[in-house]
Design a protein around this motif. Structure first.
Motif, mmCIF file in Angstrom:
data_model
loop_
_atom_site.group_PDB
_atom_site.id
_atom_site.type_symbol
_atom_site.label_atom_id
_atom_site.label_comp_id
_atom_site.label_asym_id
_atom_site.label_seq_id
_atom_site.Cartn_x
_atom_site.Cartn_y
_atom_site.Cartn_z
ATOM 1 N N HIS A 339 -28.344 31.599 -35.552
ATOM 2 C CA HIS A 339 -28.492 30.554 -36.571
ATOM 3 C C HIS A 339 -29.936 30.074 -36.662
ATOM 4 O O HIS A 339 -30.444 29.814 -37.753
ATOM 5 C CB HIS A 339 -27.532 29.398 -36.279
ATOM 6 C CG HIS A 339 -26.110 29.720 -36.613
ATOM 7 N ND1 HIS A 339 -25.046 28.957 -36.191
ATOM 8 C CD2 HIS A 339 -25.573 30.748 -37.311
ATOM 9 C CE1 HIS A 339 -23.919 29.489 -36.630
ATOM 10 N NE2 HIS A 339 -24.211 30.574 -37.308
ATOM 11 N N ALA A 340 -30.592 29.961 -35.517
ATOM 12 C CA ALA A 340 -32.006 29.542 -35.532
ATOM 13 C C ALA A 340 -32.860 30.597 -36.233
ATOM 14 O O ALA A 340 -33.791 30.265 -36.982
ATOM 15 C CB ALA A 340 -32.500 29.314 -34.111
ATOM 16 N N LEU A 341 -32.541 31.852 -36.004
ATOM 17 C CA LEU A 341 -33.292 32.925 -36.659
ATOM 18 C C LEU A 341 -32.971 32.976 -38.150
ATOM 19 O O LEU A 341 -33.855 33.214 -38.975
ATOM 20 C CB LEU A 341 -32.979 34.269 -35.989
ATOM 21 C CG LEU A 341 -33.603 34.423 -34.604
ATOM 22 C CD1 LEU A 341 -32.916 35.518 -33.801
ATOM 23 C CD2 LEU A 341 -35.095 34.706 -34.724
ATOM 24 N N ASN A 342 -31.708 32.718 -38.502
ATOM 25 C CA ASN A 342 -31.344 32.649 -39.920
ATOM 26 C C ASN A 342 -32.118 31.532 -40.616
ATOM 27 O O ASN A 342 -32.501 31.653 -41.777
ATOM 28 C CB ASN A 342 -29.847 32.399 -40.082
ATOM 29 C CG ASN A 342 -29.020 33.641 -39.797
ATOM 30 O OD1 ASN A 342 -29.545 34.743 -39.738
ATOM 31 N ND2 ASN A 342 -27.726 33.453 -39.615
ATOM 32 N N ALA A 343 -32.324 30.444 -39.887
ATOM 33 C CA ALA A 343 -32.988 29.279 -40.485
ATOM 34 C C ALA A 343 -34.420 29.605 -40.889
ATOM 35 O O ALA A 343 -34.987 28.931 -41.754
ATOM 36 C CB ALA A 343 -32.965 28.105 -39.513
ATOM 37 N N VAL A 344 -35.013 30.632 -40.269
ATOM 38 C CA VAL A 344 -36.345 31.049 -40.705
ATOM 39 C C VAL A 344 -36.260 32.408 -41.403
ATOM 40 O O VAL A 344 -37.257 33.107 -41.564
ATOM 41 C CB VAL A 344 -37.349 31.091 -39.528
ATOM 42 C CG1 VAL A 344 -37.593 29.684 -39.005
ATOM 43 C CG2 VAL A 344 -36.873 31.994 -38.398
ATOM 44 N N ALA A 345 -35.020 32.765 -41.834
ATOM 45 C CA ALA A 345 -34.759 34.008 -42.574
ATOM 46 C C ALA A 345 -35.351 35.218 -41.854
ATOM 47 O O ALA A 345 -35.898 36.129 -42.473
ATOM 48 C CB ALA A 345 -35.271 33.916 -44.010
ATOM 49 N N ALA A 346 -35.229 35.217 -40.529
ATOM 50 C CA ALA A 346 -35.731 36.352 -39.748
ATOM 51 C C ALA A 346 -34.816 37.561 -39.927
ATOM 52 O O ALA A 346 -33.664 37.421 -40.339
ATOM 53 C CB ALA A 346 -35.802 35.972 -38.269
ATOM 54 N N ASN A 347 -35.342 38.716 -39.618
ATOM 55 C CA ASN A 347 -34.551 39.944 -39.700
ATOM 56 C C ASN A 347 -33.758 40.077 -38.409
ATOM 57 O O ASN A 347 -34.314 40.404 -37.364
ATOM 58 C CB ASN A 347 -35.488 41.136 -39.886
ATOM 59 C CG ASN A 347 -34.727 42.402 -40.217
ATOM 60 O OD1 ASN A 347 -33.708 42.703 -39.602
ATOM 61 N ND2 ASN A 347 -35.217 43.143 -41.190
ATOM 62 N N GLY B 95 -24.737 28.166 -43.482
ATOM 63 C CA GLY B 95 -25.406 26.868 -43.462
ATOM 64 C C GLY B 95 -26.818 26.900 -42.913
ATOM 65 O O GLY B 95 -27.669 26.116 -43.336
ATOM 66 N N ALA B 96 -27.088 27.811 -41.979
ATOM 67 C CA ALA B 96 -28.393 27.800 -41.306
ATOM 68 C C ALA B 96 -29.516 28.358 -42.172
ATOM 69 O O ALA B 96 -30.685 28.055 -41.931
ATOM 70 C CB ALA B 96 -28.307 28.610 -40.006
ATOM 71 N N TYR B 97 -29.165 29.158 -43.176
ATOM 72 C CA TYR B 97 -30.224 29.799 -43.968
ATOM 73 C C TYR B 97 -30.966 28.764 -44.821
ATOM 74 O O TYR B 97 -30.365 27.850 -45.363
ATOM 75 C CB TYR B 97 -29.625 30.860 -44.905
ATOM 76 C CG TYR B 97 -29.139 32.100 -44.210
ATOM 77 C CD1 TYR B 97 -30.005 33.109 -43.837
ATOM 78 C CD2 TYR B 97 -27.785 32.263 -43.930
ATOM 79 C CE1 TYR B 97 -29.550 34.252 -43.208
ATOM 80 C CE2 TYR B 97 -27.316 33.405 -43.295
ATOM 81 C CZ TYR B 97 -28.210 34.392 -42.942
ATOM 82 O OH TYR B 97 -27.751 35.523 -42.308
#
Lengths: 391, 226
Positions: A339-347, B95-97
């Motif tokens: 989720h933390a990586l998704n939050a910065v749209a990481a691959n 939600g996290a995106y």
């Protein structure tokens, strides 16, 4: 910072162990504020660095691991701890990649740790050794990577404490990591895990032979305390179903219980063996220091409480892997990373692997793990323009 | 929520890299989606199944392709083939995106299996500049007729589960879907009505005929006022 290959100053146990040594002369500023040095980094390499220096893989070992990932341990003679993955044609293909594995700072297999001599006193460091962190371990590894002339690592990979180092690498040196594979890890050590570590440390410190940490100078060894620490920790690396499958309530070389406190049950005998085998190859004070480094690990706290901030600068491709029966580093911890990586749209790829082998699954024969890693690394190699045979 | 499981189509999640979605065999509705996506864009496919669409987009259009898939076997197959896919689902993991993280977010044949379709739709148009959503039309005449004449829950080609074992817990008609988009301020940029095989009809999705004749609907959505 000047770095030279080590002149061996005096003959000590371990000097004849196989592998490479890097002698770091200039002090390293540690998280605890101490400028530490000079010190030695002991490391192993497998495969060949290509001309572009683009195929290097840093393998990070776990709490009781070492740099002998794929060759026999110089003390026990046992095969390397990741021979399941490393080798020609293997998941970590030594025909394709140049693998580096360094003993962590504070360790006891050649890299400077509490059993080495403090030049100021001529005695082993013991508790005079500075408290180190995962980030300090990674800083030391960065000096090694610089020394080897590698500007960008193709991959940083590791399980458990190795996964912590992988995450710290991405956070501390975002431009240096092309692919990151934290396996059975977490962004911080949980309260439960700190608690188990504290049990282990107390077992060591309660051993009269520990002598306030000065056992080496006094010619003693807190083997019983260290063995108990290992036994307690070992339970956390397994799972209830795996213990039941392996041992059940089976008795050890006897037909009935003995109405005493001998190792009646196979599981007791197994744990005692795990404990006694461990003390032959591990230093008790190293165990204190390295468990402490894990306890202190909290990647979000290093970034003002924001885990996504730790990854914001990274362009790495991530493959997060957890195991269903791992209760030491359970899947929700990995999902928090995702989720933390998704939050910065990481691959990011995230795979939870079904197994009853618990936390230790990352060291064992897990075909799903191998297939996942093989596919992920192949995809990354394609993006990196790597071919087989180091091209 | 595995796409192949939901649709029961012939996609083998254990297929090898060489077998994954050669261009000719990409399911026609996925092909329609792929044709709408510009090269080099960033795409998130939610419920990506065995990764057929992602593999096609990465290979043919150099798309930065990411996926989310619920089934363990689907995720492992995708990652084993070098695709960037996480194990998760639309209800829990959107939600996290950050906003506008992707040029396109694809939700194909999955909306009806989410717990909170409305929140999911809103998340789609938040994290994607555009969302492409397709779903089986419960207003399809065969479904209506089946319920009317047989008095049993319909089991059709696209909805091939029985009532007690279906993952499809939020079925809707095309008209229901259009009404929800209108109600929550989601703009319908393009729309298609499709037969069971994903071949488009030329019907106005807002008309009565589409709601009766189309077996599935496909919509390109964006957030109003952006």
């Amino acid at each position: 910072m000047s770095i030279a290959t080590a002149p061996i100053l005096r003959k000590r146990p371990g000097d004849d162990w196989p592998g490479h040594r890097l002698f770091v002369e200039a002090p390293l500023r540690l998280d605890c504020g101490v400028d530490f040095g000079p010190f030695t980094i002991a490391y192993q390499t497998y495969g060949t660095l290509n001309a572009e220096r683009s195929n290097a893989v840093l393998v990070c070992h776990a709490l009781t691991g070492d740099q002998y990932a794929a060759d026999p341990h110089p003390i026990t003679g046992h095969p390397g701890w990741w021979t399941t993955l490393i080798g020609p044609g293997g998941v970590l293909d030594t025909d394709r990649y140049f693998l580096i594995c360094a003993n962590v700072l504070g360790g006891c297999m050649g890299t400077t740790g509490p059993k080495e001599i403090d030049p100021a006193t001529g005695e082993p460091w013991a508790l005079g050794f500075p408290v180190i962190t995962i980030r300090d371990m990674v800083r030391a590894q960065k000096l090694l990577i610089d020394h080897l002339g590698i500007a960008s690592l193709f991959c940083v990979i590791g399980g458990s404490m190795g996964a912590m180092q992988v995450l710290e690498w991405v956070a501390s040196y975002p431009d240096t990591v092309f692919a990151a594979v934290p396996i059975a890890g977490a962004a911080r050590h949980s309260a439960q895990n700190i608690a188990f570590h504290e049990v282990g440390r107390q077992a060591i410190m309660a051993d009269p032979d520990w002598c306030g940490g000065r056992y080496l100078s006094l010619g003693r060894n807190p083997a019983r305390g260290l063995a108990v620490a290992r036994m307690a920790a070992h339970i956390t690396y397994l799972s209830e179903p795996a213990l039941h499958r392996k041992f059940g309530r089976n008795l050890q070389d006897r037909n009935a219980v003995t109405w005493g406190f001998d190792a009646d049950f196979q599981v007791e005998s197994y744990l005692r063996h795990q404990g006694s085998a461990f003390v032959d190859r591990f230093d008790a004070n190293s165990y204190l220091y390295i468990t402490r480094a894990m306890d202190y690990f909290d990647l979000a706290a290093e970034h003002d409480g924001s885990l996504p901030a730790a990854f914001a600068a990274s362009k790495a491709r991530f493959c997060i892997i957890s195991f269903t029966s791992d209760w030491l580093f359970p899947t929700p911890e990995s999902r928090e990373l995702v989720h933390a990586l998704n939050a910065v749209a990481a691959n990011v790829s995230f795979v939870e692997i079904e197994t009853d082998k618990g936390h230790d699954a990352f060291l064992l024969h897990e075909p799903e793990l191998f297939a996942t890693l093989r596919g992920f690394l192949a995809g990354c190699a394609e993006h990196r323009g790597l071919t087989r045979n180091g091209g | 929520m595995s796409r192949s499981a939901t649709l029961g189509l012939a996609i083998d999640t254990a297929s090898t890299a060489a077998e994954i979605a050669p261009p000719a065999t990409l399911r026609s509705d996925l092909r329609l989606i792929a044709d709408m996506i510009e090269p080099h864009s960033r795409v998130l496919d939610i419920g990506c199944g065995d990764g057929a669409l992602l593999a096609y987009l990465a290979r043919e259009k150099s798309v930065d392709a990411r996926g989310i898939e619920l089934s363990q076997s689907g995720v492992n197959a995708c990652v084993s083939h070098g695709l960037s896919v996480i194990q998760g689902d639309a209800d829990r993991d959107l939600g996290a995106y950050p906003g506008a993280a992707f040029e396109y977010v694809v939700l194909s044949q999955t909306l009806q299996a989410t717990r909170e379709p409305r929140q999911v739709l809103e998340a789609l148009v938040r994290i994607g500049k555009r969302a492409i959503v397709s779903f089986p039309n419960f207003g399809f005449w065969r479904i209506r007729l089946s319920l009317l004449l047989r008095g049993r829950m319909p089991v059709s080609g696209l909805l091939n589960h029985r009532w007690y074992d279906t993952p499809n817990i939020h079925l809707c008609t095309i008209r229901d879907f259009v009404a929800l988009c209108d109600a929550v301020g989601i703009r319908i940029e393009r729309s298609f009505t499709l037969d069971r095989h994903g071949r488009p009809y030329s019907l106005d999705p807002r008309g009565n005929l589409a709601n009766l004749l189309a077996e599935q609907g496909m919509f390109v959505l964006s957030r109003e006022g952006v």
